[in-house]
Design an enzyme around this catalytic site. Structure first.
Site, PDB file in Angstrom:
ATOM      1  CD  GLU A 167      -8.181   1.245   1.741  1.00 31.21           C
ATOM      2  OE1 GLU A 167      -7.150   0.558   1.746  1.00 31.21           O
ATOM      3  OE2 GLU A 167      -8.313   2.266   2.423  1.00 31.21           O
TER       4      GLU A 167
ATOM      5  CG  HIS B 287      -8.443   7.627   6.903  1.00 37.59           C
ATOM      6  ND1 HIS B 287      -9.094   6.481   6.516  1.00 37.59           N
ATOM      7  CD2 HIS B 287      -7.130   7.353   6.824  1.00 37.59           C
ATOM      8  CE1 HIS B 287      -8.204   5.544   6.225  1.00 37.59           C
ATOM      9  NE2 HIS B 287      -6.996   6.046   6.397  1.00 37.59           N
TER      10      HIS B 287
ATOM     11  CG  ASP C 250      -4.261   5.230   0.074  1.00 39.78           C
ATOM     12  OD1 ASP C 250      -3.485   4.283  -0.143  1.00 39.78           O
ATOM     13  OD2 ASP C 250      -5.032   5.271   1.061  1.00 39.78           O
TER      14      ASP C 250
ATOM     15  CG  ASP D 289      -2.043   0.943   1.196  1.00 41.07           C
ATOM     16  OD1 ASP D 289      -2.028   1.857   0.355  1.00 41.07           O
ATOM     17  OD2 ASP D 289      -2.974   0.798   2.011  1.00 41.07           O
TER      18      ASP D 289
ATOM     19  CG  HIS E  54      -9.840   6.370   3.176  1.00 44.21           C
ATOM     20  ND1 HIS E  54      -8.907   7.314   2.812  1.00 44.21           N
ATOM     21  CD2 HIS E  54      -9.231   5.169   2.999  1.00 44.21           C
ATOM     22  CE1 HIS E  54      -7.787   6.709   2.436  1.00 44.21           C
ATOM     23  NE2 HIS E  54      -7.954   5.404   2.545  1.00 44.21           N
TER      24      HIS E  54
ATOM     25  CD  GLU F  15      -6.033   2.312  -1.087  1.00 46.46           C
ATOM     26  OE1 GLU F  15      -6.518   3.274  -0.459  1.00 46.46           O
ATOM     27  OE2 GLU F  15      -5.019   1.692  -0.701  1.00 46.46           O
TER      28      GLU F  15
END
Length: 291
Positions: free
Chosen positions: A186, A160, A92, A81, A152, A271
């Site tokens: 994700e 977040h 992300d 990640d 998120h 993700e």
């Protein structure tokens, strides 16, 4: 904003591609994390959080520690990640590497879930409807989503930002995708029960206070590099573990426990981060092109 996000997304794509090359059996996890973070910095960006390398039943929040002896296993499920940011604009994204053929369907289920989620994601679609598409894809492979992990919303310098995209049709996530929104989607897939719990280790932290009479030097050092975003102590050789632990107990730092699947099930993850436009959503890291 979108122009910057696209540039950061390109950096994350490069970083994940490099990580995939590095993720060979017996490669030290510390080496992988440090090399990928160095690549991000070499491309005029900063890590938005330490590179996570979460293996088998570890679902998330594991990054290499100082002197870490952990290596990529000869057989298993490895989640990588990666996040990068430029001027606070964050992308992300994550991929799962399967070492050995036994767990290939777990990887395929996670990838299919992200593919289905991106196909479902459109302006005006509600978050739970994306979760419905994710769960359907996962169950078609005979696996279970992680119910207490979510995608998120992302805002500037805020990884977040409150609103979530669930991995099942949780109708409390009733907000529609609105033009200008940025979300990390994700899907997490497991052959276990479908819930994560806090493990015993903390390898990732963020600042919880910006002023403290005792720990102001630590705050200033961390803030100069990571700002309000997550960090790892290995970025700061001038800060010893005793100081980090004491700052955590004093409430100056927030620690992210390593998350493990409750029943010991193995976990896979894919993700990407999307930008919601007027008529479409734009994937920023193009994760699906990697595997």
């Amino acid at each position: 904003m979108l122009r910057t996000l696209r540039l950061v997304g390109d950096v994350v794509h490069k970083a994940l591609k490099y990580a995939l090359d590095l993720a060979q059996p017996d490669t030290p996890v510390l080496e992988l994390c440090e090399k990928v973070e160095a690549l991000i910095r070499a491309n005029d960006a900063k890590p938005a959080f330490p590179v996570n390398v979460s293996i088998n039943n570890v679902a998330a929040h594991y990054t290499a520690k100082r002197g870490d002896a952990l290596t990529i296993p000869k057989s298993g499920v490895v989640k990588i990640d990666v996040g990068a940011q430029r001027e606070g604009y964050i992308v992300d994204a994550a991929v799962t590497v399967v070492v050995g053929p036994v767990f290939s369907n777990l990887q395929k289920a996670a990838r299919s879930a992200l593919e289905s989620a991106l196909a479902a994601a459109k302006p005006g679609v509600k978050a739970w409807q994306i979760g419905e598409a994710i769960e359907k894809a996962i169950k078609s492979y005979g696996f279970t989503p992680i119910f207490n992990l979510t995608g998120h919303k992302i805002e500037r310098y805020l990884l977040h930002a409150g609103s979530v995209i669930p991995n099942y049709p949780d109708k409390t996530a009733s907000q529609p995708l609105v033009p200008g929104d940025v979300y990390a989607i994700e899907p997490f897939v497991t052959n276990g029960e479908g819930y994560v719990v806090d493990g015993r280790e903390i390898t990732i932290y963020r600042l919880a206070k910006m002023r403290h009479k005792i720990y102001q030097p630590l705050i200033d050092i961390v803030n100069a590099e990571a700002g309000p975003l997550p960090f790892t102590p290995r970025w700061f050789p001038q800060l010893d573990e005793t100081t980090i632990t004491a700052a955590l107990k004093a409430g100056v730092l927030h620690g992210y426990e390593v998350l493990v699947e409750k029943s010991g099930g193995f976990v896979a993850q894919f993700e990407d981060t999307i930008y919601v436009g007027e008529n479409e959503v734009v994937p920023l890291a193009h994760t699906l092109d990697l595997i």
